[in-house]
Design an enzyme around this catalytic site. Structure first.
Site, short mmCIF file in Angstrom:
data_model
loop_
_atom_site.label_atom_id
_atom_site.label_comp_id
_atom_site.label_asym_id
_atom_site.label_seq_id
_atom_site.Cartn_x
_atom_site.Cartn_y
_atom_site.Cartn_z
CD1 TRP A 357 48.18 -17.79 121.53
CD2 TRP A 357 47.00 -17.41 123.38
NE1 TRP A 357 48.12 -18.97 122.22
CE2 TRP A 357 47.39 -18.78 123.37
CE3 TRP A 357 46.25 -16.94 124.45
CZ2 TRP A 357 47.08 -19.67 124.40
CZ3 TRP A 357 45.93 -17.84 125.47
CH2 TRP A 357 46.34 -19.19 125.44
CG ASP A 358 52.95 -17.15 122.64
OD1 ASP A 358 51.88 -17.53 122.11
OD2 ASP A 358 53.99 -17.84 122.62
CD GLU A 488 48.24 -24.91 119.08
OE1 GLU A 488 49.34 -25.47 119.28
OE2 GLU A 488 48.13 -23.79 118.56
CE LYS A 600 51.29 -27.90 121.68
NZ LYS A 600 51.03 -27.05 120.49
CD GLN A 601 48.78 -23.91 125.53
OE1 GLN A 601 49.30 -24.00 124.43
NE2 GLN A 601 48.79 -22.79 126.22
#
Lengths: 768, 768
Positions: A357-358, A488, A600-601
């Site tokens: 999906w980047d 994640e 994480k993000q």
């Protein structure tokens, strides 16, 4: 973190030979042209640590899945772009001793990535065990002008002896992927041939029947004079070589010019592949190194014209942003809609060179603003053409009626990933693919895309969302259970705010697109209504979900919650964590990470970024200030979103801190994993952080918007933006903004909420 | 489901040869004696489907972990009990043609597992391709009286010819585990030797240096006369054999008596292993088949005296319960506290023969009630001796101060399992291990165990729970995040009711035990307080957790909730599910299973079973009636708990339905996986379902309790119970209960809430 590269505005420079950095440098100094790419391996033999890597775009292998405990629904294979023929090889033997930097004394070693001109240079003196010293200079590039051509100019001079230099250019197709799941080799030989000054190797993959062919030719000069030395030929399995023995004297200069064409059956018929390759290599040889080099400089000059960013007063930042732009342009050129952007581009094997999906979430904005429309459109068409596979994928998981679940990782549209919490649950990717359509149409104004391709994809994704939610009688709302968000460090959660939000956004956007087509192209709408079986009842159901979706939030704090139960976690801030615990993904067991509040993000923040118009600035601020201190940024895709939001809420200091974290990720080997390859897709995030963060670039209602701000650390900066046929250069200093329209096309834009028109070739100046 | 076995009260009978059932029969007809075990493979060559399997208790190999995506904290290896030397082999060649039931006509085939006497019999006529017919009868057993001895009587008669029969008894150690992760062989040859009528093979494991030795001897008779035929010897890698060629006439009977000793370095010095084995085999041969057989019958008679269950009027149920009891007695005899009970016993490779929470939760009650106290105590000591490893395991996950997390799967105390949602999260196992201590002490009254061994383990587990919870400021309660309960159809949930409950129960019980020791053995308490560093503050903290733990419940429905958010799921009942969806684990993708409300195995109900005294009968009833219709029983360990609770709430019909589901699981190959091995630990669940369900057996406050009920389908039943030195036989019919005390020890007991005393050798009769 390891900083061993020199700072320079246009070049990446390594001085001195440190074998322990070699695999990192092999990644950083990689070359590519969108059709092939290559790690910065040495031409000559090397016995030290090295990951030999050459990759041909789109040539992959379905490697049998490795898994401890099989779960229903896992894919049978993981597709990986194959490490293929080593075409750069030139072995050198001096009076019987092989040149091998792992086994001799190396002096004056430099490796330079010339980003402006697009080539790699390496120079060194080597003193062999037999005492003989030579000077080597190698220049290499993969042609941006000729998709199949790679060229090397390899120069050798004896420094302290007269003697015999044996030169062996070769092609070696006996390559194994380092990350082969079961140590299998994936290549079979089809054909090969060798005669003096030329040779070829044609291979095919053990499955799927991809054929590739490499054809090499070379010339040798001595002190500028072309030699016709006699040549010994040699061949073995998947390998051919030529050997020339050249007597030379101290200070002579022997130069090998190696021209190689690398082709694949993706572009040429298997039957003619050998001939085509032979011909392409001959054309390259006939053109000669100098001509090819001039083409290369010209092609890169065009790239830079559209995409360069200049930062004044901060050479570290300047070098970094150009490195990121350089690698992005090497990875994807947008000429083939069957190709996409692997997380490591052509710089390593990790993640198999597959599509994530980047692409939609992080890469698309770069190509939208720095390349012609077709390039971004091809990224979208990639997904459009894989819609059938996405529908099959959803069916495998029990969804019906044309629901589409795009894969987490893919090469040809089929899912490759096999961790249930990601494969089956990280479904927010579907939302990013829908958002990509919105983003493209919003930026380019190309609404014809919606009727031609977009709606098919949007309906498939919307159907998936509508079936993936269920109505909770307890909450009297729709809920979405068992998902993993972008963060994640949580798995299998209920009501991930981001996923719920992007799901209803997709439904809304799909309904908007349907209404747009009904009003503007009723003929096409009727065709699609019929083809896709869109009924009023279905749209009503979507509307009911939109109006009754549950979004977790903490009303006291005024923040959206990552997911149900987030506030049950022990609330600790990253700054209060002893640094011995970081990075969590190396120091903590997986369960401990999952239980913790650490992120994480960007996850809620990712949603606030995508859908910023829905939320007022106070909401963005409250959420940013709540989540940012809990975020460890152990995904390379996190800091860029933080830069943009920090800029938006006016926290320039935080924006700058986050920007530095993303921009030099690979150059400084921040995560200690650059040896595996560069973080190519996160480089697009860096660009986005810069242009959307500091530059404040947006497009809203067919108007280009800029809200530039500048960190104290910089004297000024400028960037280029392509927008609907115009090319703007934006120059920013602390008290001045110049916008130069480099085309003849008039542009409407808004700066700091004020509207302007810039006529062709005019410059707009704004005092801050 | 496949029913091909004949019904019989004491025997398992297969009539007619159906190769497609062979691997199922190999599992069902398995033999074992707690020290070794073996699938019911054929002695002679067989080319059809077969899983050759011989296992030596506790001899395992650390097979390198296979995993798709590594997570921090995963173990390096999965220990598996090794498939070892095939010691039963006897090849037969008739006039040059090998006897192989896969390649000849088979008539009058029968295979009988004689459970009363503990041996396997197989008989058949085979017509070879050369037209020659022979009659074979083979009897085989693994001695219950001699831990190392296995014996075969293999008889052959020519039916329609005179000719030469070649007989080749052999030992073959060149065995590979079918489930080897990377197709590795695990055995190395140490020694071997062969001479006429005897031979041996000694092997060792590639890692850990387990040595095993098999020594075979044999005699051959013809029509009852011992032969001294000359013998050809043969050897190759890990293999030895003898071949005798015997001329015989129609209707002669040739009998081979094969005696094999199988030993391991777990019990004997490596240096003397060969000699010991030689000697043991010689003793067996000298005793002779008939004597060994008589010992076997006697040993099994003793087992049955303590453990038999009789069901009148239902031969299907009768056969099933005896089969379960037989397999349990073959698997574990309790003589060695380093051994335990693998989920498949010695009947297959699946689950690696390792120890799971099955032992404490399902197996312990069987051994408590049917074997002497030492047997159960050894099961507990197994965990006590692995406490250090459990502490190391918890440390690896970030826990401190002597917290212990027992592994999900283990051989020597180290974790073997590698799925994060189970390895790290299915931590309720820790509670079952604590509960096992309670269960043992409660049943046996052996309170000395607490001070000697129990408290060390309880403190370690309690410390784990105290660190594993965290205080939620939102809920103002302690919560436990990120767990998987017994119901593995949910992963990584918050506040699993069962886990929260068993955690605080452990804390309470540990405090009780501390108080008990303080009052009754202050000296030992002081030693332990010192050794374990128990402080008043720690106990206060535990008490605080006990008093402030959060338990999810639905107050409207009056039921405890599986976990947070359970009621957000779409509530569907199993009966309303189209049968095409069942079993879910084969028909649905993993994520769909996780999102659904369907339950794999008793979870809240497991807690209500363990801690029944805490909950009134209405609570049990409400929860049973809520969860039972949502449970798919796709774990073999589920129906037994349902039988017990259904009995408790007086729903005999449901109890009977659930009982049938567990009792004939393997005989009827209910889950279509008996070919992999029998569900040995769930067999203990069957026993528990019977005795605690229908019999209503409990022990409370040092009193034996019975509340028998009887399904309409049965005329009557009886079972045996050992209890604190007494042996009771309980006979139940619809209107009568007889309890016969078969020992001289007086027993106090309560039946239907009324107290009785039964003197030695007396019978109590109660009319219902």
């Amino acid at each position: 973190m390891k900083q061993y590269l020199k700072l320079d505005e246009w070049n990446i420079i390594e001085e001195g030979f440190n074998p322990e950095n070699n695999e990192i440098s092999e990644s950083i100094f990689s070359l590519g042209n969108g059709f092939m790419g290559q790690r910065a391996n040495f031409e000559e033999e090397y016995s030290g640590n090295s990951l030999q890597g050459s990759y041909i775009a789109g040539v992959y292998f379905p490697d049998k899945t490795r898994v401890g405990w099989w779960k229903n629904g896992y894919p049978e294979y993981f597709a990986k772009v194959l490490n293929s023929t080593n075409w750069i090889g030139i072995n050198i033997v001096i009076d019987g001793e092989s040149l091998n930097l792992g086994e001799c004394e190396v002096k004056n070693f430099t490796r330079i990535l010339h980003m402006k001109e697009g080539y790699l240079e390496r120079a060194f003196n080597a003193i062999l065990k037999n005492g003989k010293e030579i000077r080597v200079n190698s220049k290499r590039f993969i042609s941006m002008a000729r998709n199949e051509i790679g060229t090397i100019k390899y120069s050798i001079s004896p420094i302290n002896f007269d003697g015999c230099i044996e030169i062996t250019p070769y092609l070696d197709g006996d390559i194994i992927n380092k990350d082969s799941n079961y140590d299998e080799k994936f290549w079979l030989e089809v054909l090969k041939g060798v005669k003096p000054y030329e040779g070829y190797v044609m291979l095919k993959t053990k499955k799927l029947d991809f054929n590739i062919c490499s054809y090499m030719r070379f010339d040798i000069t001595k002190n500028g004079e072309k030699l016709n030395t006699s040549i010994d030929t040699f061949q073995k399995d998947k390998y051919i070589s030529n050997t020339a023995k050249i007597d030379c004297c101290k200070n002579d200069e022997i130069v090998v010019y190696k021209y190689v064409a690398n082709t694949s059956s993706r572009y040429y018929d298997i039957d003619t592949l050998r001939e085509v390759t032979e011909d392409l290599s001959l054309q390259a040889q006939n053109a000669g190194f100098q001509t090819l080099f001039e083409e290369q400089v010209k092609a890169w000059d065009e790239k830079w014209t559209h995409s360069d960013i200049i930062i004044k007063g901060d050479v570290e930042a300047q070098q970094a942003i150009r490195f990121n732009i350089f690698q992005l342009n090497q990875t994807y050129t947008g000429q083939d809609e069957r190709l996409n952007i692997g997380p490591k581009g052509f710089t390593g094997e990790k993640y198999g060179g597959s599509t994530y999906w980047d692409t939609e979430a992080y890469c698309l904005p770069f190509y939208l603003s720095t390349a012609e429309e077709k390039v971004s459109k091809n990224l979208l068409l990639y997904r459009y053409k894989q819609l059938d596979k996405a529908i099959e994928n959803a069916e495998k998981l029990g969804f019906t009626n044309g629901s589409a679940l795009y894969p987490m990782v893919t090469m040809n549209g089929e899912e490759c990933h096999n961790e249930w919490e990601i494969t089956f649950e990280e479904i927010h990717r579907n939302g990013a693919i829908a958002y990509g359509i919105y983003n493209y149409v919003n930026y380019t104004g190309d609404k014809s895309y919606l009727g031609e391709y977009g709606l098919d994809v949007l309906v498939g994704i919307s159907r998936f969302w509508a079936q993936r939610v269920n109505f909770s009688t307890g909450k009297n709302k729709y809920v979405m259970l068992g998902v993993t968000g972008p963060n994640e460090y949580e798995n299998n959660v209920n009501n991930n705010w981001y996923t719920n939000t992007i799901a209803t956004w997709t439904l809304e956007y799909t309904i908007d697109v349907i209404n747009y087509l009904k009003e503007n192209d009723i003929k096409r709408f009727n065709e699609l209504e019929n083809k896709l079986n869109i009924s009023p009842e279905e749209l009503e159901n979507w509307q009911h979900i939109i109006e009754n979706m549950y979004y977790p939030e903490d009303k006291n704090l005024g923040v959206f919650l990552q997911q149900d139960g987030y506030m049950d976690k022990e609330q600790v801030l990253v700054k209060d964590l002893d640094s011995k615990h970081l990075p969590l993904n190396q120091k903590w067991s997986w369960d401990r990470i999952l239980r913790s509040c650490f992120i994480k993000q960007a996850d809620v923040l990712q949603g606030l970024y995508f859908l910023e118009d829905r939320y007022n600035i106070d909401t963005v601020k409250r959420n940013f200030e709540f989540y940012e201190p809990r975020t460890v940024h152990e995904s390379s895709l996190s800091p860029c979103i933080h830069t943009i939001l920090a800029s938006k809420i006016g926290n320039v200091e935080k924006a700058y801190e986050m920007y530095l974290r993303t921009a030099r990720l690979d150059l400084d080997n921040y995560n200690n994993d650059t040896c595996d390859g560069c973080h190519t897709t996160s480089m697009a995030g860096t660009w986005m952080a810069f242009v959307q963060g500091f530059g404040g670039l947006r497009v809203k209602n067919d108007k280009l918007i800029l809200n530039p701000l500048i960190p104290d650390q910089w004297e000024g900066y400028s960037f280029k933006v392509m927008y609907r046929g115009s090319l703007l250069k934006v120059d920013v200093t602390s008290n001045n903004i110049d916008i130069n329209n480099e085309t003849d096309k008039e542009v409407l834009l808004s700066i700091y909420d004020k509207n302007y028109t810039i006529k062709g070739y005019e410059t707009l100046n704004i005092r801050r």
